[in-house]
Design an enzyme around this catalytic site. Structure first.
Site, mmCIF file in Angstrom:
data_model
loop_
_atom_site.group_PDB
_atom_site.id
_atom_site.type_symbol
_atom_site.label_atom_id
_atom_site.label_comp_id
_atom_site.label_asym_id
_atom_site.label_seq_id
_atom_site.Cartn_x
_atom_site.Cartn_y
_atom_site.Cartn_z
ATOM 1 N N ILE A 22 0.813 -1.260 0.159
ATOM 2 C CA ILE A 22 0.031 0.065 -0.024
ATOM 3 C C ILE A 22 1.054 1.215 -0.060
ATOM 4 C CG2 ILE A 22 -2.122 -1.264 1.122
ATOM 5 C CD1 ILE A 22 -0.967 0.073 3.712
ATOM 6 N N GLY A 23 2.146 1.305 0.156
ATOM 7 C CA GLY A 23 2.912 2.410 0.101
ATOM 8 C C GLY A 23 4.398 1.928 0.221
ATOM 9 N N THR A 24 5.326 2.773 -0.407
ATOM 10 C CA THR A 24 6.706 2.653 -0.206
ATOM 11 C C THR A 24 7.544 3.928 0.086
ATOM 12 O OG1 THR A 24 6.653 0.866 -2.168
ATOM 13 C CG2 THR A 24 8.852 1.994 -1.616
ATOM 14 N N GLY B 140 11.278 1.852 3.724
ATOM 15 C CA GLY B 140 10.555 0.341 3.595
ATOM 16 C C GLY B 140 9.628 0.371 2.847
ATOM 17 N N LYS C 39 5.303 -2.238 8.121
ATOM 18 C CA LYS C 39 6.303 -1.534 7.438
ATOM 19 C C LYS C 39 7.487 -2.536 7.311
ATOM 20 C CE LYS C 39 8.703 2.716 6.565
ATOM 21 N NZ LYS C 39 7.872 2.954 5.439
ATOM 22 N N ASP D 94 11.961 12.201 8.701
ATOM 23 C CA ASP D 94 11.550 11.578 7.088
ATOM 24 C C ASP D 94 9.950 12.148 7.273
ATOM 25 O OD1 ASP D 94 11.600 10.951 4.693
ATOM 26 O OD2 ASP D 94 11.110 8.943 5.029
#
Length: 978
Positions: A696-698, A702, A718, A818
Site C-alpha cells: 500500500i506504500g513505499t 521500507g 512496514k 523523514d
C-alpha cells in the site's frame, strides 16, 4: 563664398551633434549605472554569502542583475529604480551600501533575509523611495531619525527584527505614508502623539513590542485608518474615546496589554469594524451596548478582563449575520445570555466560560448550523439541555461543566457526529447515560463526572474508538463494568471511581495498554481478583483500586509495571506477598493497609511467613517441571512441523526453502496485545510473505503492507529495507529503541504496536489508518476535491501538534527525520496522524548521531547536504514543505525554488492555491493565510530563523490568533506576493 563655407560648417556641426547625441546620453547613462553598479558590488563584497548574487558582476549591466530593475529618470538617464531581494538568505550589514548613488530608487525590498547591524541613517539619501521593506531580518539598534526626511515614502515595514529604542516622532513627517509596520521588535518608550498627523495612513501595526504609556488620543485623527494593531505591549491607561473617530477602521487590536477603565461607547461609531480584539487587559465596567450596533462585526474578543454587568443585546450584530466568533470568557458577566444570541445563527466559536451567567440555558440558545465550539463552563446556568442541541451538526467541542444544569442528558447529543470533546461534569444531571452517545466515533474527551447519574455504564461506549479520556466518576452508576471498555484502545485516562459498581473487573481492561495518566476504579463494590492482564499496562502511572472488596493476591505481573507512580489497593480483601521490586520497596504502607493479609517488601507490612516462601518455592519447582515437559513436547511438535514443511516444499527452489525454513529461529518479537510469534506467523500468512498485491506504500526506509490477521485485526506492516551490513548488526539497540517508541501516545501519531525481526525479515507493526497517505489523497483528483480548506487547515494543525509533542514533550526529544506527505496518514474523518517512526532516533537536544544523509528528496532540509547534522529544525523545514503542498495541491518545488532563489519572480497567493477547491473565505481564509505565512518561515534556508514546532503549533491552533491574522489578511489573497 566665405559665408557659404561658414554656413556649411555650421550645418555639418549640427548634423554631427544630432548624430552623436544618443551616444552622449548613453555615455552619461553608463556613467550613472556604472557608479550604481560599483556601489552594489561593494555592498555585495561585505555579505557573508556573496555567491547568492552570482549574476552581480562587472561583465554585465546592473539592469540585468538579480533583483535589480532600471528605468529612465526625468533627466533622461537610465538608472536603477528597484532593488528587490527578498528571501535570499543574504547575511551581513547594510551600512556598506552607498545609498546616495540611488537617489532615483523607488522600491527597496530586502525582506526575509539575515541582514544585521543597524539600519544606517544614510538610508535617508533615498529621497525618492516610495516603498521600504526590511521585514524579518536581524537588524538591531534604533530606527534612524533621518527616515523622517524621506518625504516620498508610502510603505514602511521593518517588522520582525530586533529593533530597540523609541519610535522617532520624526516619522510623523512622512505625510504620504499609507502603511507603517513596526511589529515584533523590541521597541520601547511611548507611542508618539505626533503620529496622529499621518492623515493618509491606512495600516498601522505596532504590536508585539515593549511600548509603555498610554494610547495617544491623537491617533483618532487618522480617519483613513483601516487597521490598527497595538497588541502585545505594556500599554496602560484608558482606551481613548477619540478612537471612535476612526470610522473606516475594520480591524482594532489592543489585546494583551494592561489597559484599564471602561470600553468607550464611541466604539459604536466604527460602523465598518469587523474584528475587535481587547482581550487580556484589565478593562472593567460593563460592555457598552453600542457594540451591538456594529452590524459588520465578525469577531468580538474581550476575554480575560474584569468586565461585569450583563452582556448587552447584540441585536444588529446578530441581525446582520456577521458575528462568527464571540469570546467573553474569564470576566465577571452576570445575568442571562442575551436573548438575541438565540438568533445569531452565524456563530462559529463561542467562549462564555468562567463568568457568573445565570438563567435557563435551554431558553437562551437556538440552533446554530455553523457552530463548532461552545464553552459555557464555570457559570451559574440552570435549566436543562434542549434536545435541539443535537442539531448543531458541526460541533466539535461542548463544555458546560460546573453549572447548575438538571434533567437528563439528551439522547439527541448522540447525533453530533463531529463531536470530539464533551464535558458535562459537576452539574446535577440525573437519569441514565444515553446509549446513543456510543455513536460519537470521534469523541476523545468524555467527562460526566460529579453528577447524579444512575443506571449501568452503556456497553455502547466501547464503540468510541478515538476515546482518550473517560471520566464517569462520582455518580450513582451501578452494575458491572462493561468488558467492551477494553475496546477503547486509545484511552490514557479512565476514572470510574465513587460509584456503586459491582462484580469483577473485566480482564479486557488489560488491553488498554496506552493508559498512562490514571486508572481509578476505587470506592465501588467490586469483587473478585485483580486481572493478571493489568501487568500489560506498563505505561500506567496511577492505579487506584482502593475501597472495594477485591480478593486474592496482587498479580506477580505488577513487578513489570515500572512506570507506576501511585498504586493504591488499600481497603480490600487482598492477601499474599507484594511483588518484589524497587517501586514496591519504596511505596508507603498506606497504599496497602486494611487488607486480609498482604505481606512482603513494603516497609510497614509484615514479612511473609517462611512456610509461605517454601510453599512458593515448591510451587515454583513444580511449575518448572511442568514447563520443562511442555517445552519438550513443543520442541518435538516443532520438529514434526519442520519435517512436514521440508517434505511439502522439497521441490521448490533452494533459496525459497531457506527463506521459509524455521522463520522464527533466533527471531525477536514484541507486538503489544499479540503473542509475538503468533503475530509474526499471521503477518507472513496475511501478506503471503509480503506479496506485492498487499503493498500500500513505499518510502525511503521500507515498504508498507496491509495485513488482515486471522483474528480480523487489520495492521499496517512496514518491512524495513535491509542491506547486507544491517542484517549483521546488533539487534539490541534496535529493539530498545522500538520498545521506547511503542510508549509514545498521542492522538496525532500513528500507534506503533511493536516489531518482528528474524534472519530474513525486520518489520514494524503499526495501527492501520483508513484513507492512507496525504500524498496519495492529493494525487487523486476526486479525493483532493473532497479535501476542502477546513480539512486542510486542520491537517496542518494535527501535524504541528504531533511534531510539537515529539520535539518538546518527549524526553529526550524525538526528531522524525523523514516527515513527508507520504508519512502523514488520514483516517476516515481526515484526522492526520504522523507515521513512520521506524526510522526516527532519540536525540539529546544539542547533539546529533547521524553519520549518513537519508530521507526523502525534496523534503530534506538543505543544510543536511553539507552539515550532516540533524536537528528539530530539519523537521520544521519538512513541515513547511508539507504545508505548502497542502495549500498548493502538489509538491511545491517551484515555489520553494522561487522563494529561495534570486530570480526576482513574483508569486501571487491567488495563483498558487489549489485550484481544485474554491478559494477560502471568512475565517478559513485567514487561517489559510496564516498557514501560508508559517510555511514560508519554515522553509527558510537558514535553520536558525525557522520557528520551533511549539511556536508553530501555538500559532496555528490559536483561535482567533492575532499573530496569524496580522501576518496575511484575506483581503491580500488576491494580490499579495509571496
Amino acid at each position: 563664398m566665405t559665408c557659404q563655407l561658414r554656413r556649411s560648417s555650421l550645418s555639418t556641426t549640427l548634423l554631427l551633434l544630432v548624430f552623436l547625441s544618443p551616444f552622449v546620453v548613453l555615455v552619461r547613462a553608463a556613467s550613472v549605472l556604472g557608479s550604481q553598479g560599483r556601489a552594489l558590488l561593494h555592498w555585495k563584497a561585505t555579505l557573508r554569502s556573496p555567491q547568492l548574487l552570482a549574476s552581480w558582476n562587472v561583465g554585465s549591466s546592473p539592469c540585468n542583475w538579480t533583483g535589480v530593475a532600471c528605468n529612465i529618470a526625468r533627466n533622461g538617464r537610465l538608472v536603477v529604480s528597484e532593488i528587490q531581494l527578498p528571501n535570499l538568505s543574504l547575511a551581513g550589514p547594510l551600512d556598506a551600501l552607498n545609498f546616495s548613488a540611488f537617489r532615483s530608487l523607488a522600491n527597496l525590498n530586502l525582506s526575509y533575509n539575515q541582514l544585521n547591524g543597524n539600519i544606517p541613517p544614510t538610508i535617508s539619501a533615498l529621497s525618492n523611495l516610495v516603498s521600504l521593506d526590511l521585514t524579518a531580518n536581524r537588524f538591531t539598534g534604533r530606527i534612524p531619525v533621518d527616515i523622517g526626511s524621506m518625504k516620498a515614502l508610502q510603505f514602511l515595514n521593518i517588522s520582525q527584527n530586533q529593533i530597540s529604542g523609541p519610535i522617532p516622532p520624526s516619522l510623523s513627517n512622512l505625510s504620504r505614508l499609507t502603511e507603517m509596520q513596526l511589529e515584533d521588535n523590541k521597541i520601547t518608550g511611548v507611542i508618539p502623539e505626533e503620529l496622529g498627523r499621518l492623515a493618509k495612513l491606512i495600516y498601522l501595526e505596532l504590536g508585539a513590542n515593549q511600548l509603555t504609556g498610554s494610547i495617544p488620543p491623537s491617533l483618532g485623527n487618522m480617519t483613513k485608518l483601516y487597521h490598527l494593531a497595538l497588541y502585545g505591549n505594556q500599554l496602560t491607561g484608558f482606551i481613548p474615546r477619540e478612537l471612535g473617530n476612526l470610522i473606516n477602521l475594520a480591524h482594532l487590536s489592543l489585546s494583551n496589554n494592561s489597559l484599564t477603565g471602561r470600553i468607550p461607547s464611541s466604539v459604536g461609531n466604527q460602523s465598518k469594524l469587523e474584528i475587535l480584539y481587547l482581550w487580556m487587559n484589565e478593562l472593567s465596567g460593563s460592555m457598552p451596548p453600542e457594540i451591538g450596533k456594529l452590524h459588520q462585526l465578525t469577531t468580538l474578543a474581550l476575554q480575560f478582563n474584569q468586565l461585569s454587568g450583563q452582556i448587552p443585546p447584540l441585536l444588529e450584530t446578530c441581525k446582520g449575520g456577521a458575528l462568527r466568533i464571540l469570546m467573553l470568557s474569564n470576566n465577571s458577566f452576570q445575568g442571562p445570555i442575551p436573548a438575541t444570541l438565540k438568533n445569531c445563527t452565524s456563530l462559529y466559536t463561542v467562549h462564555l466560560e468562567h463568568n457568573q451567567l445565570n438563567g435557563d440555558v435551554s431558553k437562551q440558545l437556538g440552533v446554530y448550523p455553523n457552530l463548532k465550539y461552545l464553552d459555557l463552563s464555570f457559570n451559574k446556568l440552570s435549566g436543562t439541555i434542549s434536545s435541539d442541541w443535537g442539531r448543531w451538526h458541526n460541533l466539535t467541542f461542548l463544555g458546560i461543566s460546573n453549572n447548575n444544569i438538571t434533567g437528563v442528558v439528551p439522547s439527541e447529543l448522540g447525533q453530533l457526529s463531529k463531536l470530539e470533546e464533551l464535558d458535562l461534569s459537576s452539574n446535577y444531571f440525573q437519569g441514565e447515560i444515553p446509549r446513543s452517545l456510543g455513536n460519537l466515533a470521534h469523541l476523545y474527551n468524555f467527562n460526566l463526572s460529579n453528577n447524579q447519574l444512575i443506571g449501568e455504564i452503556p456497553a455502547e461506549l466501547g464503540r468510541m474508538s478515538d476515546l482518550e479520556l473517560l471520566d464517569l466518576s462520582r455518580n450513582g452508576l451501578i452494575g458491572r463494568i462493561p468488558y467492551q471498555i477494553g475496546n477503547c484502545m486509545k484511552l490514557h485516562l479512565l476514572k470510574l471511581n465513587n460509584n456503586n459498581l459491582s462484580g469483577s473487573i473485566p480482564f479486557e481492561m488489560g488491553n488498554l495498554v496506552y493508559l498512562q495518566d490514571a486508572l481509578d476504579i476505587s470506592h465501588n463494590s467490586l469483587t473478585g481478583e485483580i486481572p493478571t492482564q493489568f501487568g500489560k499496562l506498563f505505561m500506567l502511572q496511577n492505579l487506584n483500586l482502593s475501597h472495594n472488596g477485591l480478593t486474592g493476591n496482587l498479580p506477580s505481573t505488577f513487578r513489570d509495571m515500572r512506570s507506576m507512580f501511585i498504586i493504591d489497593v488499600s481497603y480490600n480483601e487482598l492477601e499474599g506477598p507484594v511483588p518484589d521490586n524497587k517501586h514496591f520497596q519504596e511505596a508507603p504502607v498506606e497504599w496497602f493497609v486494611h487488607n486480609k493479609g498482604l505481606c512482603g517488601v513494603v516497609k510497614g507490612l509484615p514479612l511473609c511467613a517462611s512456610s509461605t516462601a517454601n510453599e512458593h518455592h515448591g510451587s515454583k519447582h513444580h511449575t518448572v517441571i511442568i514447563l520443562s515437559i511442555v517445552a519438550s513436547m513443543v520442541v518435538l511438535l516443532l520438529l514434526l512441523v519442520l519435517v512436514g514443511i521440508a517434505l511439502r516444499f522439497q521441490k521448490t527452489k533452494k533459496h525459497t526453502v531457506q527463506a521459509v525454513k524455521n522463520p522464527i529461529k533466533q527471531g525477536t518479537f514484541s507486538v503489544l496485545n499479540f503473542d509475538g510469534k503468533v503475530a509474526y506467523k499471521d503477518i507472513i500468512e496475511a501478506t503471503e510473505d509480503f506479496d506485492e498485491k498487499y503493498l500500500i506504500g513505499t518510502g525511503a526506509y521500507g515498504s508498507v503492507y496491509r495485513a488482515e490477521l486471522s483474528s480480523g485485526e487489520v495492521l499496517a506492516v512496514k518491512k524495513i529495507h535491509l542491506s547486507e551490513h544491517e542484517n549483521t548488526v546488533d539487534e539490541q539497540p534496535f529493539q530498545n529503541e522500538i520498545e521506547t517508541l511503542t510508549r509514545i501516545r498521542h492522538r496525532n501519531i500513528v500507534k506503533l504496536y511493536g516489531f518482528c525481526t528474524s534472519p530474513h525479515h525486520k518489520f514494524l507493526v503499526y495501527e492501520y489508518v483508513e484513507r492512507g497517505s496525504l500524498g496519495s489523497v492529493l494525487r487523486i483528483e476526486a479525493a483532493a476535491a473532497e479535501l476542502d480548506w477546513v480539512k486542510r487547515v486542520n491537517i496542518v494543525k494535527d501535524v504541528a501538534r504531533a511534531l510539537s509533542y515529539m520535539h518538546h514533550d518527549c524526553v529526550p526529544p524525538i526528531v522524525h527525520r523523514d516527515v513527508t506527505s507520504n508519512n502523514i496518514l488520514l483516517d476516515s474523518e481526515f484526522k492526520a496522524c504522523v507515521s513512520d517512526f521506524g526510522i526516527a532516533r532519540l536525540l539529546n537536544p544539542d547533539t546529533s548521531n547521524w553519520s549518513m544523509l537519508a530521507g526523502t528528496h525534496g523534503y530534506l532540509a538543505p543544510e543536511l547536504a553539507y552539515t550532516m547534522r540533524l536537528t528539530t529544525k530539519c523537521d520544521v523545514y519538512s513541515f513547511g514543505v508539507i504545508t505548502l503542498e497542502l495549500l498548493v495541491g502538489t509538491y511545491p518545488g517551484d515555489i520553494i525554488s522561487t522563494l529561495s532563489s534570486s530570480s526576482g519572480q513574483s508569486l501571487f497567493v491567488k495563483d498558487i492555491l489549489d485550484q481544485r477547491v474554491s478559494l477560502p473565505v471568512d475565517q478559513v481564509a485567514d487561517e489559510v493565510a496564516a498557514a501560508l505565512t508559517l510555511a514560508i518561515h519554515c522553509v527558510d534556508i537558514n535553520p536558525e530563523t525557522r520557528p520551533t514546532m511549539k511556536q508553530i503549533f501555538e500559532k496555528s491552533s490559536a483561535q482567533p490568533s492575532p499573530a496569524s491574522l496580522h501576518a496575511l489578511k484575506f483581503s491580500d489573497l488576491m494580490t499579495r506576493e509571496i
